[in-house]
Design a protein around this motif. Structure first.
Motif, mmCIF file in Angstrom:
data_model
loop_
_atom_site.group_PDB
_atom_site.id
_atom_site.type_symbol
_atom_site.label_atom_id
_atom_site.label_comp_id
_atom_site.label_asym_id
_atom_site.label_seq_id
_atom_site.Cartn_x
_atom_site.Cartn_y
_atom_site.Cartn_z
ATOM 1 N N ASP A 1 0.831 -1.205 0.000
ATOM 2 C CA ASP A 1 0.000 0.000 0.000
ATOM 3 C C ASP A 1 0.866 1.256 0.000
ATOM 4 O O ASP A 1 0.631 2.199 -0.754
ATOM 5 C CB ASP A 1 -0.933 -0.021 1.220
ATOM 6 N N ALA B 1 2.658 1.654 -3.324
ATOM 7 C CA ALA B 1 1.756 2.082 -4.396
ATOM 8 C C ALA B 1 1.615 3.608 -4.400
ATOM 9 O O ALA B 1 1.505 4.220 -5.462
ATOM 10 C CB ALA B 1 0.386 1.423 -4.236
ATOM 11 N N ALA B 2 1.617 4.210 -3.227
ATOM 12 C CA ALA B 2 1.511 5.661 -3.120
ATOM 13 C C ALA B 2 2.847 6.350 -3.356
ATOM 14 O O ALA B 2 2.905 7.432 -3.956
ATOM 15 C CB ALA B 2 0.954 6.053 -1.756
ATOM 16 N N PRO C 1 6.249 5.072 -4.822
ATOM 17 C CA PRO C 1 7.047 3.983 -5.390
ATOM 18 C C PRO C 1 8.550 4.090 -5.120
ATOM 19 O O PRO C 1 9.236 3.069 -5.066
ATOM 20 C CB PRO C 1 6.781 4.066 -6.893
ATOM 21 N N GLN D 1 5.069 11.124 -4.025
ATOM 22 C CA GLN D 1 3.711 10.591 -4.063
ATOM 23 C C GLN D 1 3.223 10.533 -5.509
ATOM 24 O O GLN D 1 2.812 11.532 -6.091
ATOM 25 C CB GLN D 1 2.740 11.430 -3.230
ATOM 26 N N GLY E 1 1.033 7.850 -6.364
ATOM 27 C CA GLY E 1 -0.215 7.086 -6.299
ATOM 28 C C GLY E 1 -1.097 7.630 -5.204
ATOM 29 O O GLY E 1 -0.702 8.500 -4.423
ATOM 30 N N GLN E 2 -2.309 7.115 -5.143
ATOM 31 C CA GLN E 2 -3.274 7.528 -4.121
ATOM 32 C C GLN E 2 -2.733 7.220 -2.724
ATOM 33 O O GLN E 2 -2.232 6.131 -2.475
ATOM 34 C CB GLN E 2 -4.593 6.767 -4.335
ATOM 35 N N PRO F 1 -2.721 11.464 -6.342
ATOM 36 C CA PRO F 1 -1.306 11.689 -6.633
ATOM 37 C C PRO F 1 -1.001 13.178 -6.842
ATOM 38 O O PRO F 1 -1.734 13.876 -7.536
ATOM 39 C CB PRO F 1 -1.076 10.908 -7.932
#
Length: 130
Positions: free
Chosen positions: A42, A45-46, A48, A74, A76-77, A83
């Motif tokens: 998680d 994903a936000a 990387p 950032q 990703g969500q 983002p």
């Protein structure tokens, strides 16, 4: 602890989690390696490119405490925040307990999440009259 940071937090070497984390270690929504992986997936994903640096590490018997700093972009969500492309930097501390074989059986962390959200532009101004 150093391998956990290098392999799991920074290296995304998910196979290492199964070697380092005990099956009954508390995690995100589930226990064991899968719970630890869920949290890290998680976060990655936000952010990387999120990287952690050990600032200080104290180990005694079957316990460890690590003060760390992290930084990442950032892309990703992140919770309710879409983002932004913003680079954030924050610190925290993680406390771990190990079993007799050296596997992690408990993890507890605290970090500057409020600071991360501020860096992402989240407004914490209370509504009028609140």
């Amino acid at each position: 602890m150093r391998r956990f940071v290098a392999d799991v937090w920074n290296g995304a070497r998910e196979e290492s989690v199964y070697e380092l984390v005990a099956p009954d270690c508390p995690g995100l929504g589930t226990t064991g390696p899968d719970g630890v992986l869920a949290w890290h997936r998680d976060r990655r994903a936000a952010f990387p490119d999120l990287r952690y640096k050990i600032v200080d590490l104290v180990v005694q018997d079957q316990r460890a405490a690590v003060h760390w700093r992290a930084a990442g972009t950032q892309l990703g969500q992140f919770g309710p925040v879409p983002p932004t492309g913003t680079v954030v930097s924050y610190s925290g501390a993680t406390f771990l307990r190990f079993d007799a074989t050296g596997k992690i059986i408990d993890v507890w962390s605290v970090n500057e999440l409020f600071q991360v959200l501020q860096q992402l532009g989240v407004d914490f101004t209370p509504p009028p009259g609140a």
